[in-house]
Design a protein around this motif. Structure first.
Motif, short mmCIF file in Angstrom:
data_model
loop_
_atom_site.label_atom_id
_atom_site.label_comp_id
_atom_site.label_asym_id
_atom_site.label_seq_id
_atom_site.Cartn_x
_atom_site.Cartn_y
_atom_site.Cartn_z
N PHE A 131 0.84 -1.21 0.00
CA PHE A 131 0.00 0.00 0.00
C PHE A 131 0.87 1.26 0.00
O PHE A 131 0.64 2.18 -0.79
CB PHE A 131 -0.91 -0.05 1.24
CG PHE A 131 -1.59 1.23 1.56
CD1 PHE A 131 -2.66 1.68 0.80
CD2 PHE A 131 -1.18 2.00 2.64
CE1 PHE A 131 -3.30 2.86 1.11
CE2 PHE A 131 -1.81 3.20 2.95
CZ PHE A 131 -2.87 3.63 2.18
N ILE A 132 1.90 1.24 0.84
CA ILE A 132 2.76 2.42 0.94
C ILE A 132 3.55 2.63 -0.36
O ILE A 132 3.60 3.74 -0.91
CB ILE A 132 3.72 2.29 2.15
CG1 ILE A 132 2.91 2.40 3.45
CG2 ILE A 132 4.81 3.35 2.13
CD1 ILE A 132 3.66 1.95 4.69
N ILE A 133 4.12 1.51 -0.88
CA ILE A 133 4.91 1.61 -2.12
C ILE A 133 4.02 2.12 -3.26
O ILE A 133 4.39 3.02 -4.02
CB ILE A 133 5.53 0.24 -2.49
CG1 ILE A 133 6.56 -0.16 -1.44
CG2 ILE A 133 6.19 0.30 -3.87
CD1 ILE A 133 7.07 -1.58 -1.59
N THR A 134 2.81 1.55 -3.36
CA THR A 134 1.88 1.95 -4.43
C THR A 134 1.48 3.42 -4.27
O THR A 134 1.44 4.17 -5.25
CB THR A 134 0.61 1.06 -4.39
OG1 THR A 134 1.01 -0.28 -4.29
CG2 THR A 134 -0.24 1.25 -5.62
N SER A 135 1.20 3.79 -3.04
CA SER A 135 0.77 5.18 -2.78
C SER A 135 1.87 6.16 -3.17
O SER A 135 1.59 7.21 -3.76
CB SER A 135 0.43 5.37 -1.29
OG SER A 135 -0.59 4.50 -0.93
N ILE A 136 3.11 5.78 -2.87
CA ILE A 136 4.23 6.68 -3.20
C ILE A 136 4.40 6.78 -4.71
O ILE A 136 4.51 7.87 -5.27
CB ILE A 136 5.53 6.19 -2.52
CG1 ILE A 136 5.41 6.38 -1.00
CG2 ILE A 136 6.75 6.93 -3.05
CD1 ILE A 136 6.50 5.69 -0.20
N ASN A 137 4.35 5.61 -5.39
CA ASN A 137 4.59 5.61 -6.84
C ASN A 137 3.46 6.27 -7.62
O ASN A 137 3.67 6.96 -8.61
CB ASN A 137 4.79 4.18 -7.34
CG ASN A 137 6.16 3.66 -6.96
OD1 ASN A 137 7.10 4.42 -6.80
ND2 ASN A 137 6.28 2.36 -6.78
N LEU A 138 2.21 5.99 -7.18
CA LEU A 138 1.06 6.53 -7.91
C LEU A 138 0.67 7.92 -7.43
O LEU A 138 -0.07 8.63 -8.10
CB LEU A 138 -0.15 5.61 -7.70
CG LEU A 138 -0.39 4.49 -8.70
CD1 LEU A 138 -1.62 3.72 -8.32
CD2 LEU A 138 -0.53 5.03 -10.10
N GLN A 139 1.17 8.23 -6.24
CA GLN A 139 0.77 9.45 -5.56
C GLN A 139 -0.75 9.53 -5.39
O GLN A 139 -1.38 10.58 -5.49
CB GLN A 139 1.30 10.67 -6.30
CG GLN A 139 2.82 10.72 -6.20
CD GLN A 139 3.45 11.91 -6.85
OE1 GLN A 139 2.88 12.50 -7.76
NE2 GLN A 139 4.62 12.26 -6.40
N ILE A 140 -1.32 8.35 -5.21
CA ILE A 140 -2.75 8.25 -4.88
C ILE A 140 -2.86 7.32 -3.68
O ILE A 140 -2.23 6.25 -3.68
CB ILE A 140 -3.56 7.60 -6.04
CG1 ILE A 140 -3.39 8.37 -7.34
CG2 ILE A 140 -5.05 7.50 -5.68
CD1 ILE A 140 -3.92 7.60 -8.53
N ILE A 141 -3.64 7.68 -2.73
CA ILE A 141 -3.83 6.79 -1.58
C ILE A 141 -5.07 5.94 -1.83
O ILE A 141 -6.14 6.46 -2.19
CB ILE A 141 -3.95 7.60 -0.27
CG1 ILE A 141 -2.60 8.26 0.02
CG2 ILE A 141 -4.35 6.71 0.92
CD1 ILE A 141 -2.60 9.23 1.16
N MET A 142 -4.90 4.62 -1.70
CA MET A 142 -6.01 3.69 -1.93
C MET A 142 -6.39 3.01 -0.61
O MET A 142 -5.94 1.90 -0.33
CB MET A 142 -5.60 2.62 -2.94
CG MET A 142 -5.32 3.14 -4.33
SD MET A 142 -5.18 1.82 -5.52
CE MET A 142 -3.72 0.96 -4.97
N PRO A 143 -7.20 3.66 0.20
CA PRO A 143 -7.54 3.04 1.50
C PRO A 143 -8.28 1.72 1.35
O PRO A 143 -8.26 0.88 2.25
CB PRO A 143 -8.41 4.11 2.18
CG PRO A 143 -8.85 5.01 1.12
CD PRO A 143 -7.87 4.94 0.01
N GLU A 144 -8.92 1.54 0.19
CA GLU A 144 -9.68 0.29 -0.04
C GLU A 144 -8.75 -0.93 -0.07
O GLU A 144 -9.18 -2.05 0.13
CB GLU A 144 -10.52 0.37 -1.32
CG GLU A 144 -9.76 0.50 -2.62
CD GLU A 144 -9.42 1.94 -2.99
OE1 GLU A 144 -9.54 2.83 -2.13
OE2 GLU A 144 -9.03 2.16 -4.15
#
Lengths: 280, 234
Positions: A135-148
């Motif tokens: 989740f953290i890696i994806t959030s950093i790379n996409l610059q979108i937070i996916m709480p789902e």
């Protein structure tokens, strides 16, 4: 808030179960390997993929990758939960924990409940941490937070409860390793059945096999398919939440209800079986 | 305090305990004697509800043994006592105190007192896997003493110990006499029992042969061993 006396031993036994498992070297090694694996594939989340000289949509690639990793982690932790659960009663018997606890004014029900909660909590934390890394890696790379993504992780915890309760029950009836293999078998059969079902419902299959000739005499198989523990379907439902906007329709929640109902029934059987167990 | 009323336990066709009835009063140092396989451990296990009687009833302080409340004031040392090897002796004692719902402050005080009582001061912070069999037994007895029980059930407390270990455990049990505890000692070490206990019951093949004061069982010119052999060999 004062914890009611009935719950107090359950929480303590759960705490001891959790800390005793974490103390095991095998657990630490497994956790480090899993965390390292997730870190090593972090390059896949960069999204800089070029096919035939054309750059792919980074966001789409990352979403697909995160979903694939989500499934890998969920299956891996189910496997780990089964491994941890299969030896719990035997180890407690061998190291005197079981007789120590049950010689106190603690009921067998409280002991079993503590064991289930401890193992479940440990597995959820383990899975949540691994999903959290992605989740953290994806959030950093996409610059979108996916709480789902984290919500999906919690939904998969129903599968862990099923695995833990089933292995604990079966380990009272058969050798530990057989109990472990049985639960793996349930998962594999369910996954294969889901695959066959998905293929048979695909457009291509409908074209090849006329609808009149398919499944008309197979209502028993269909019933068995729907009643079989829906571990993979629960996972797919959870993964379907990733990137989705809004709440899914109620009908698609059937796998969760299925797994939860199985956990409840098998849990009752586990409590009844352990009530009559001879403590050594 | 302890009451067995026509208690019977069958494992298939094997009768492990056969219509055994006796009572143990508060403050007694009681020994349950019998050869291997006589049914001693089965009786202990029924008292702790580890196994259910096929028929008959057992109670502690008037509470049926099937009820967890009957174990509220019991300390128990298992035959071949084991302690999780990854814990220290201190952690084990604290764990036992926590399971009895003793608050942290009292737990620490009780554990300190018990460590002194079992003579393990200075060794409580080392891991159990470094302990000798005698030390594990001592910590087992220590754990049984947590919560200030009024009944101690000790199943073969000297099993597997060397003569020095046996003597240490005997001295420890003798030192507990002043505390007004009731002790239910399950053993086949007759010389030790004779030194520690006031009352005894002898069972063989699940049947109660005699239950009385040791002084009444043992006649002049006899030892407990002589009586035991005579009764068991029939």
């Amino acid at each position: 808030m004062k914890i009611p006396k009935t719950h107090s031993p359950i929480i303590k036994i759960a705490k001891y179960t959790l800390t005793d498992e974490v103390r095991q070297k095998s657990f630490i090694v497994m956790f480090i390997i899993c965390a390292l694996f997730i870190f090593l594939i972090r390059g896949c989340y960069q999204g800089n993929f070029i096919v035939n000289g054309q750059a792919l949509d980074a966001e789409a690639v990352i979403r697909v990758m995160s979903k694939v990793t989500f499934h890998f982690i969920a299956v891996g932790v189910m496997f780990l939960a089964a491994l941890l659960s299969m030896r719990v009663f035997r180890r407690d018997r061998d190291d005197g924990t079981q007789s120590c606890i049950l010689s106190k004014p603690i009921t067998r029900g409280q002991y079993v409940a503590g064991k289930i909660i401890g193992l479940w909590a440990l597995s959820i934390i383990f899975m949540f941490i691994l999903h959290g890394i992605v989740f953290i890696i994806t959030s950093i790379n996409l610059q979108i937070i996916m709480p789902e993504y984290l919500l999906a992780s919690l939904i998969c915890s129903f599968n862990l409860l099923f695995v833990i309760v089933t292995v604990l029950l079966l380990s009272l009836l058969m050798p530990d390793i057989v109990a472990f293999l049985c639960v793996m078998g349930i998962g594999i059969i369910g996954s294969v059945a889901d695959g066959i079902f998905a293929i048979s419902n695909s457009q291509m299959a409908q074209t090849i096999i006329p609808p009149s000739s398919t499944l008309s005499g197979l209502t028993g198989w269909k019933a068995a398919y729907y009643l079989w523990p829906k571990l993979l379907s629960t996972q797919q439902f959870a993964a379907s939440l990733i990137g989705r906007e809004g709440f899914p329709e109620l009908g698609s929640m059937y796998p969760i209800i299925n797994v939860f109902t199985y956990s409840l029934i098998l849990g009752i059987l586990l409590f009844r079986r352990f009530r009559n167990e001879n403590i050594i | 305090m302890i009451e067995l009323n026509v208690a019977t336990k069958r494992y298939g066709s094997l009768v492990a305990v056969d219509n055994v009835s006796f009572t143990v009063e508060a403050g007694e140092y009681f020994a349950l004697l019998g050869p291997n396989g006589a049914g001693k451990t089965t009786i202990v296990r029924m008292l702790l509800n580890f196994t259910k009687p096929t028929s008959g009833s057992l109670s502690i302080n008037g509470i049926p043994c099937a009820n967890a409340a009957s174990r509220a004031a019991i300390g128990y040392l298992a035959e071949n006592n084991h302690i999780p090897p990854y814990l220290t002796g201190w952690q084990y004692l604290i764990r036992c105190a926590e399971l009895l719902d003793i608050n942290r402050y009292d737990a620490i005080n009780q554990c300190k007192r018990v460590v002194g009582l079992i003579g393990m001061h200075g060794r409580e912070d080392t891991k159990v896997n470094t302990y000798s069999k005698g030390m594990i037994q001592r910590f087992g007895i220590g754990a049984a003493l947590i919560g200030n029980p009024n009944l101690l059930i000790l199943d073969e407390p000297t099993a597997g110990l060397d003569p020095i270990g046996i003597r240490e455990i005997r001295q420890l049990l003798e030192s507990l006499k002043d505390q007004g505890l009731t002790i239910f000692l399950n053993s086949h070490l007759l010389s030790e029992v004779e030194k520690i206990c006031d009352n005894a019951a002898i069972i063989n093949r699940g049947r109660l042969l005699v239950k009385d004061k040791i002084s009444a069982i043992v006649k002049d010119g006899e030892t407990l061993e002589d009586v035991f052999v005579r009764l068991v060999k029939g």
